[in-house]
Design a protein around this motif. Structure first.
Motif, PDB file in Angstrom:
ATOM      1  N   ASN A 519     -71.919  50.269-100.330  1.00  0.00           N
ATOM      2  CA  ASN A 519     -72.410  49.213 -99.729  1.00  0.00           C
ATOM      3  C   ASN A 519     -71.882  49.304 -98.251  1.00  0.00           C
ATOM      4  OD1 ASN A 519     -74.245  47.124-101.195  1.00  0.00           O
ATOM      5  ND2 ASN A 519     -72.976  48.124-102.594  1.00  0.00           N
ATOM      6  N   THR A 520     -70.670  49.376 -98.484  1.00  0.00           N
ATOM      7  CA  THR A 520     -69.708  49.413 -96.977  1.00  0.00           C
ATOM      8  C   THR A 520     -70.193  50.310 -95.987  1.00  0.00           C
ATOM      9  OG1 THR A 520     -67.819  48.165 -98.353  1.00  0.00           O
ATOM     10  CG2 THR A 520     -67.405  49.380 -95.715  1.00  0.00           C
ATOM     11  N   GLU A 521     -70.375  51.445 -96.412  1.00  0.00           N
ATOM     12  CA  GLU A 521     -71.095  52.551 -95.683  1.00  0.00           C
ATOM     13  C   GLU A 521     -72.371  52.481 -95.174  1.00  0.00           C
ATOM     14  OE1 GLU A 521     -71.671  57.438 -96.050  1.00  0.00           O
ATOM     15  OE2 GLU A 521     -71.134  56.017 -97.676  1.00  0.00           O
ATOM     16  N   TYR A 522     -73.098  51.658 -96.102  1.00  0.00           N
ATOM     17  CA  TYR A 522     -74.493  51.712 -95.635  1.00  0.00           C
ATOM     18  C   TYR A 522     -74.943  50.444 -94.841  1.00  0.00           C
ATOM     19  CZ  TYR A 522     -79.652  50.933 -96.364  1.00  0.00           C
ATOM     20  OH  TYR A 522     -81.074  51.098 -96.471  1.00  0.00           O
ATOM     21  N   VAL A 523     -73.779  49.891 -94.267  1.00  0.00           N
ATOM     22  CA  VAL A 523     -73.904  48.886 -93.376  1.00  0.00           C
ATOM     23  C   VAL A 523     -74.414  49.261 -91.819  1.00  0.00           C
ATOM     24  CG1 VAL A 523     -72.689  47.041 -91.897  1.00  0.00           C
ATOM     25  CG2 VAL A 523     -72.405  47.084 -94.365  1.00  0.00           C
ATOM     26  N   LEU A 524     -74.053  50.642 -91.986  1.00  0.00           N
ATOM     27  CA  LEU A 524     -74.453  51.444 -90.482  1.00  0.00           C
ATOM     28  C   LEU A 524     -75.781  51.421 -90.192  1.00  0.00           C
ATOM     29  CD1 LEU A 524     -72.912  52.897 -88.054  1.00  0.00           C
ATOM     30  CD2 LEU A 524     -73.111  55.026 -89.658  1.00  0.00           C
ATOM     31  N   ARG A 525     -76.725  51.504 -91.317  1.00  0.00           N
ATOM     32  CA  ARG A 525     -78.011  51.474 -90.996  1.00  0.00           C
ATOM     33  C   ARG A 525     -78.686  50.123 -90.225  1.00  0.00           C
ATOM     34  NH1 ARG A 525     -82.954  50.040 -91.753  1.00  0.00           N
ATOM     35  NH2 ARG A 525     -82.135  47.955 -92.411  1.00  0.00           N
ATOM     36  N   ALA A 526     -78.193  49.110 -90.255  1.00  0.00           N
ATOM     37  CA  ALA A 526     -78.617  47.920 -89.825  1.00  0.00           C
ATOM     38  C   ALA A 526     -78.685  47.787 -88.154  1.00  0.00           C
ATOM     39  CB  ALA A 526     -77.612  46.732 -90.151  1.00  0.00           C
ATOM     40  N   GLY A 527     -77.855  48.620 -87.551  1.00  0.00           N
ATOM     41  CA  GLY A 527     -77.640  48.887 -86.125  1.00  0.00           C
ATOM     42  C   GLY A 527     -79.253  49.038 -85.623  1.00  0.00           C
ATOM     43  N   VAL A 528     -79.936  49.974 -86.534  1.00  0.00           N
ATOM     44  CA  VAL A 528     -81.572  50.313 -85.814  1.00  0.00           C
ATOM     45  C   VAL A 528     -82.381  49.327 -85.613  1.00  0.00           C
ATOM     46  CG1 VAL A 528     -82.582  50.775 -88.295  1.00  0.00           C
ATOM     47  CG2 VAL A 528     -82.996  52.094 -86.302  1.00  0.00           C
ATOM     48  N   GLU A 529     -81.905  48.185 -86.534  1.00  0.00           N
ATOM     49  CA  GLU A 529     -82.746  47.023 -86.069  1.00  0.00           C
ATOM     50  C   GLU A 529     -82.588  46.306 -84.763  1.00  0.00           C
ATOM     51  OE1 GLU A 529     -84.725  45.882 -88.196  1.00  0.00           O
ATOM     52  OE2 GLU A 529     -84.227  46.579 -90.306  1.00  0.00           O
ATOM     53  N   GLY A 530     -81.177  46.470 -84.008  1.00  0.00           N
ATOM     54  CA  GLY A 530     -80.931  46.170 -82.741  1.00  0.00           C
ATOM     55  C   GLY A 530     -81.830  47.118 -81.786  1.00  0.00           C
ATOM     56  N   THR A 531     -82.016  48.374 -82.167  1.00  0.00           N
ATOM     57  CA  THR A 531     -82.764  49.197 -81.530  1.00  0.00           C
ATOM     58  C   THR A 531     -84.082  48.817 -81.107  1.00  0.00           C
ATOM     59  OG1 THR A 531     -81.316  51.025 -81.873  1.00  0.00           O
ATOM     60  CG2 THR A 531     -83.371  51.700 -81.114  1.00  0.00           C
ATOM     61  N   ILE A 532     -84.908  48.677 -82.398  1.00  0.00           N
ATOM     62  CA  ILE A 532     -86.081  48.081 -82.408  1.00  0.00           C
ATOM     63  C   ILE A 532     -86.322  46.812 -81.562  1.00  0.00           C
ATOM     64  CG2 ILE A 532     -88.097  47.152 -83.836  1.00  0.00           C
ATOM     65  CD1 ILE A 532     -87.087  49.143 -86.247  1.00  0.00           C
ATOM     66  N   ARG A 533     -85.313  45.951 -81.659  1.00  0.00           N
ATOM     67  CA  ARG A 533     -85.205  44.848 -80.880  1.00  0.00           C
ATOM     68  C   ARG A 533     -85.153  45.101 -79.447  1.00  0.00           C
ATOM     69  NH1 ARG A 533     -86.290  41.236 -78.276  1.00  0.00           N
ATOM     70  NH2 ARG A 533     -85.564  39.091 -78.143  1.00  0.00           N
ATOM     71  N   GLN A 534     -84.511  45.949 -78.936  1.00  0.00           N
ATOM     72  CA  GLN A 534     -84.342  46.156 -77.758  1.00  0.00           C
ATOM     73  C   GLN A 534     -85.626  46.839 -77.245  1.00  0.00           C
ATOM     74  OE1 GLN A 534     -82.031  49.615 -76.777  1.00  0.00           O
ATOM     75  NE2 GLN A 534     -81.547  48.982 -74.733  1.00  0.00           N
ATOM     76  N   ALA A 535     -86.406  47.822 -78.018  1.00  0.00           N
ATOM     77  CA  ALA A 535     -87.521  48.207 -77.686  1.00  0.00           C
ATOM     78  C   ALA A 535     -88.594  47.298 -77.315  1.00  0.00           C
ATOM     79  CB  ALA A 535     -88.032  49.402 -78.694  1.00  0.00           C
ATOM     80  N   VAL A 536     -88.696  46.271 -78.167  1.00  0.00           N
ATOM     81  CA  VAL A 536     -89.612  45.482 -78.227  1.00  0.00           C
ATOM     82  C   VAL A 536     -89.405  44.192 -77.076  1.00  0.00           C
ATOM     83  CG1 VAL A 536     -90.535  42.981 -79.239  1.00  0.00           C
ATOM     84  CG2 VAL A 536     -89.983  45.053 -80.752  1.00  0.00           C
ATOM     85  N   ALA A 537     -88.089  44.084 -76.677  1.00  0.00           N
ATOM     86  CA  ALA A 537     -87.763  43.167 -75.478  1.00  0.00           C
ATOM     87  C   ALA A 537     -88.067  43.862 -74.324  1.00  0.00           C
ATOM     88  CB  ALA A 537     -86.253  42.757 -75.590  1.00  0.00           C
ATOM     89  N   VAL A 538     -87.766  45.259 -74.190  1.00  0.00           N
ATOM     90  CA  VAL A 538     -87.708  46.062 -72.742  1.00  0.00           C
ATOM     91  C   VAL A 538     -89.354  46.475 -72.700  1.00  0.00           C
ATOM     92  CG1 VAL A 538     -86.834  47.957 -71.578  1.00  0.00           C
ATOM     93  CG2 VAL A 538     -85.463  46.715 -72.899  1.00  0.00           C
ATOM     94  N   THR A 539     -89.701  47.320 -73.741  1.00  0.00           N
ATOM     95  CA  THR A 539     -91.151  47.989 -73.515  1.00  0.00           C
ATOM     96  C   THR A 539     -92.244  47.077 -74.285  1.00  0.00           C
ATOM     97  OG1 THR A 539     -90.966  49.516 -75.362  1.00  0.00           O
ATOM     98  CG2 THR A 539     -89.721  50.010 -73.318  1.00  0.00           C
ATOM     99  N   ASP A 540     -92.128  46.177 -75.006  1.00  0.00           N
ATOM    100  CA  ASP A 540     -92.987  45.379 -75.383  1.00  0.00           C
ATOM    101  C   ASP A 540     -93.660  46.379 -76.763  1.00  0.00           C
ATOM    102  OD1 ASP A 540     -94.760  43.347 -76.601  1.00  0.00           O
ATOM    103  OD2 ASP A 540     -96.034  43.681 -74.926  1.00  0.00           O
ATOM    104  N   LEU A 541     -92.791  46.954 -77.616  1.00  0.00           N
ATOM    105  CA  LEU A 541     -93.281  47.889 -78.518  1.00  0.00           C
ATOM    106  C   LEU A 541     -94.081  47.721 -79.619  1.00  0.00           C
ATOM    107  CD1 LEU A 541     -92.249  50.873 -79.424  1.00  0.00           C
ATOM    108  CD2 LEU A 541     -90.700  49.823 -81.068  1.00  0.00           C
TER     109      LEU A 541
END
Length: 594
Positions: A519-541
Motif C-alpha cells: 500500500n505504501t508503494e502503490y501510493v505512487l499511482r495517485a500522481g496520475v490524477e494530477g496529470t489528468i487535472r493538468q490536462a483538463v485545466a490546460v487543454t480542456d481534455l
C-alpha cells in the motif's frame, strides 16, 4: 497539396533582438524556450508521406505541427492560433518567421489535421519528442510508469433515441438538398418536409405525452424508410447510396425499429425496446450509434458519470528521488547559455527528471480499461519505453493481463486486483477458493477438511479458458462445514479456476496487496490524477474539439506534447511541482489535531 522538405529557417536577428529585449530579466515564454532547447523539433521530412509531389505548395507541416502544439498549450481556436502566428514575437521566433511574414489562413490548420489523420501520422509528434528526450537522457526504458483513464465528451449534441432518429432523417435530407436538389424535389413534399426537418430536431420542444412521442417516432421512421427506399431504388444513381448520411440513417433505423408485413399486406413499424423475449430488442450500447454526425461516439456510464463520447488513457513516467539517486542532471548542448542563469535549488524530495507523458490512447467510451492495456504496452514497446513496473488502478488488470504483460513485455503490473467475490470470501465464513489446495499435475483439488475433488472439467467461460473442479455430494453432505461452504442445490462444492500460472498470480497479488509495504508503494499511482487535472485545466481534455475517434486522438496526442513541453520548461527553470493548496480552515484543523 505539395511539399518539399526544407530545414526550418533560423530566427531572424531582428526578431531575436526584439524577443530578448521584451523579456529581459524574465523567463522566456514557452515558444522561445522550445526553439532554444530543441531547434527544429518536427522536421518536414517526417510528414512527407502525407503530401504529394505535384499541386499547389503548402505551409511547412513541421511548423504547422508546432503551431498546433502551441495552440493546445494555450487552448486556442484555429483563428486565434493563426492570428498568434502573425502577431506574436515569441511564435515568430519559434517558427523562424520574419516580421513581414503574413502567416496563413486559419483553415489551413483544419486541412493539415485532416491530412495527418488520413495518413495515420497522428502520433508522429509525440514519437519525435520522446526520441529527442531519449537522446537527452530525460526518458528511457524501464523504471516506473503509471496510467489512468478519464471521460471525453464528444463534440456533438446529446440526443435521446427519438431525437437521434429525427436528426438522422434531417441530416440525409440536408445532404441530398445540397448534393441533388432537383432529385430530392421529385421524391419528397418539400414544403411539408421543411416544416418537420427545416430546423434541428433538438431546437424545438418534443411532445410531453408518451403517446404523442411514440407516434412521432413512428412518423420519423416512416419518413426515413421512404427516403431510403427512394435512395436505394435500382433505377437511381449509385452514388446516392454511398453518401455517409444515407449509411448512418440506414443503421439508425435498423437499430431502433423493426419492420414487418402483416397478413393483410400492411407494413408494420415498431420501436425496439430494451428487453424483449423475441430477440428484437436494442443492440448493445457498444454498437449503437449516438449521433448522425459522429459515428464513433457512444453513450457510456462509470459509477455516477454518464457521458456521450470517448475515453482517453494517459501514461507517464513517475520516477522518485530514490529511483534517480546517483543520476546527474543532463544539460543539452543547445541550452548551455540558458544554463548559466542561476536557478533556484530543487527540493531534495524531487526527482532529477521530470515526469513525461509517454503514451496517449483514445478509445470508445464503452471499451473496458482492461481491453486498452495491451495496445498501451504495444505503443510503449514501439517507442522503446516499456516500464519495468506499471502502476494502474483496479479497472485495468485481469489474471490474463497480469501474467501476459510479464511474459510478453517484461512489465510487472502494480495494481489492486479484485478480491474474491464469492459468498464465502465476502462473509469470511466457510472456505473461500484460496483455502483449497490445487494439485495441477494430478488434476485434483483438496478441500481444507481433506476431501479430494472427483471432477476436473476444462471449459470456456466468456472467452476465457477455465477449469471447473467439483467435489462429491457424498463428501459434502455430511461435512459439518457444508452450510458455510456451499448452498448449491446439488449439495456439492465447485471451484472455477484460471490456468495454473494465472491462478497462482491472482492468489499472490491478492495476498500481497493486503500488506502495508504494498500500500505504501502503490501510493505512487495517485500522481496520475494530477496529470489528468493538468490536462483538463490546460487543454480542456474532457471536451473534444473535433468529431470522430481519429481526430479526437490527434487532439489528445498534440495535447500530450504540449503538456510535456510545459513540464520540461518548468523543470528547466527550477519550478517545483505544484502542491495542492491547503485552506486556512484545514491548516487550523491540522494544528489543533497536533
Amino acid at each position: 497539396m505539395t511539399m518539399v522538405p526544407q530545414p526550418w529557417p533560423e530566427p531572424t536577428a531582428e526578431v531575436a533582438r526584439a524577443v530578448r529585449a521584451r523579456f529581459h530579466g524574465r523567463e522566456m515564454p514557452l515558444p522561445v524556450a522550445v526553439r532554444d532547447r530543441f531547434g527544429e523539433l518536427f522536421a518536414d521530412v517526417e510528414f512527407a508521406s502525407a503530401f504529394g509531389v505535384t499541386g499547389p505548395s503548402g505551409w511547412s507541416p513541421g511548423r504547422l505541427s508546432l503551431v498546433t502544439v502551441f495552440q493546445m498549450a494555450e487552448n486556442l481556436t484555429d483563428r486565434q492560433a493563426a492570428e498568434a502566428v502573425r502577431d506574436r514575437l515569441s511564435w515568430a521566433y519559434a517558427l523562424g518567421l520574419d516580421l513581414a511574414d503574413t502567416g496563413f489562413d486559419h483553415t489551413v490548420l483544419s486541412e493539415f489535421r485532416s491530412r495527418v489523420v488520413a495518413h495515420h501520422l497522428e502520433e508522429k509528434v509525440l514519437d519525435l519528442l520522446l526520441a529527442r528526450l531519449k537522446e537527452m537522457g530525460l526518458v528511457e526504458a524501464g523504471g516506473k510508469q503509471r496510467t489512468d483513464s478519464t471521460s471525453v465528451v464528444a463534440a456533438v449534441r446529446d440526443l435521446n433515441r427519438l431525437e437521434l432518429v429525427g436528426e438522422s432523417v434531417r441530416a440525409l435530407v440536408e445532404t441530398l438538398a445540397a448534393a441533388a436538389p432537383d432529385w430530392l424535389a421529385q421524391v419528397i413534399d418539400v414544403p411539408g418536409w421543411s416544416r418537420r426537418y427545416g430546423r434541428r430536431v433538438d431546437s424545438w420542444k418534443m411532445p410531453a405525452s408518451k403517446t404523442k412521442q411514440d407516434a412521432l417516432a413512428i412518423d420519423y421512421a416512416r419518413d426515413g424508410f421512404a427516403l431510403l427506399g427512394a435512395v436505394y431504388a435500382p433505377e437511381q444513381p449509385g452514388w446516392l447510396r454511398e453518401l455517409p448520411a444515407a449509411q448512418v440513417l440506414r443503421i439508425v433505423l435498423l437499430q431502433n425499429y423493426t419492420r414487418t408485413t402483416a397478413r393483410n399486406g400492411r407494413e408494420v413499424v415498431k420501436r425496439r425496446e430494451k428487453n424483449t423475449e423475441d430477440g428484437d430488442g436494442l443492440p448493445p450500447g457498444s454498437t449503437r450509434l449516438a449521433s448522425p454526425y459522429d459515428t464513433d461516439t457512444r453513450w457510456s456510464a462509470k459509477r455516477d458519470a454518464f457521458w456521450n463520447g470517448y475515453k482517453v488513457h494517459i501514461s507517464e513516467t513517475c520516477a522518485t528521488a530514490a529511483d534517480d539517486a546517483g543520476r546527474t542532471e543532463h544539460v543539452p548542448p543547445t541550452a548551455k547559455a540558458a544554463a548559466k542563469t542561476p536557478r533556484r535549488p530543487k527540493p531534495d524530495r524531487a526527482p532529477r527528471r521530470p515526469n513525461v507523458i509517454t503514451n496517449v490512447a483514445t478509445t470508445a467510451s464503452t471499451l473496458p480499461d482492461s481491453k486498452a492495456l495491451e495496445g498501451i504496452h504495444q505503443s510503449q514497446q514501439r517507442r522503446g519505453l516499456l516500464p519495468d513496473e506499471h502502476y494502474i488502478d483496479s479497472g485495468y488488470p485481469s489474471a490474463e493481463l497480469i501474467t501476459g504483460s510479464a511474459a510478453r513485455y517484461g512489465v510487472a503490473l502494480i495494481t489492486p486486483v479484485l478480491l474474491d467475490t464469492s459468498r464465502q470470501a465476502k462473509a469470511k465464513e466457510g472456505f473461500a477458493a484460496h483455502d483449497f489446495t490445487i494439485d495441477w499435475e494430478n488434476h485434483q483439488a483438496v478441500c481444507p477438511t481433506g476431501n479430494t475433488s472427483t471432477a476436473w472439467t476444462p471449459n470456456i467461460q466468456n472467452g476465457v479458458t477455465k477449469t471447473v473442479v467439483s467435489f462429491a455430494a457424498l463428501d459434502c453432505i455430511p461435512c459439518p462445514f457444508k452450510q458455510q461452504c456451499t448452498t448449491a442445490k446439488s449439495n456439492r462444492r465447485q471451484l472455477s479456476l484460471h490456468p495454473p500460472q494465472m491462478t497462482e498470480a491472482l492468489r499472490h497479488a491478492r495476498a500481497r496487496q493486503q500488506t502495508k509495504d504494498w500500500n505504501t508503494e502503490y501510493v505512487l499511482r495517485a500522481g496520475v490524477e494530477g496529470t489528468i487535472r493538468q490536462a483538463v485545466a490546460v487543454t480542456d481534455l474532457h471536451q473534444a474539439r473535433y468529431r470522430g475517434l481519429a481526430k479526437t486522438h490527434l487532439e489528445h496526442v498534440y495535447s500530450a506534447v504540449a503538456l510535456n513541453l510545459i513540464r520540461l520548461d518548468a523543470w528547466w527553470n527550477g519550478h517545483p511541482l505544484d502542491r495542492t493548496r491547503t485552506s486556512h480552515l484545514a491548516r487550523l484543523e491540522l494544528r489543533l489535531a497536533a
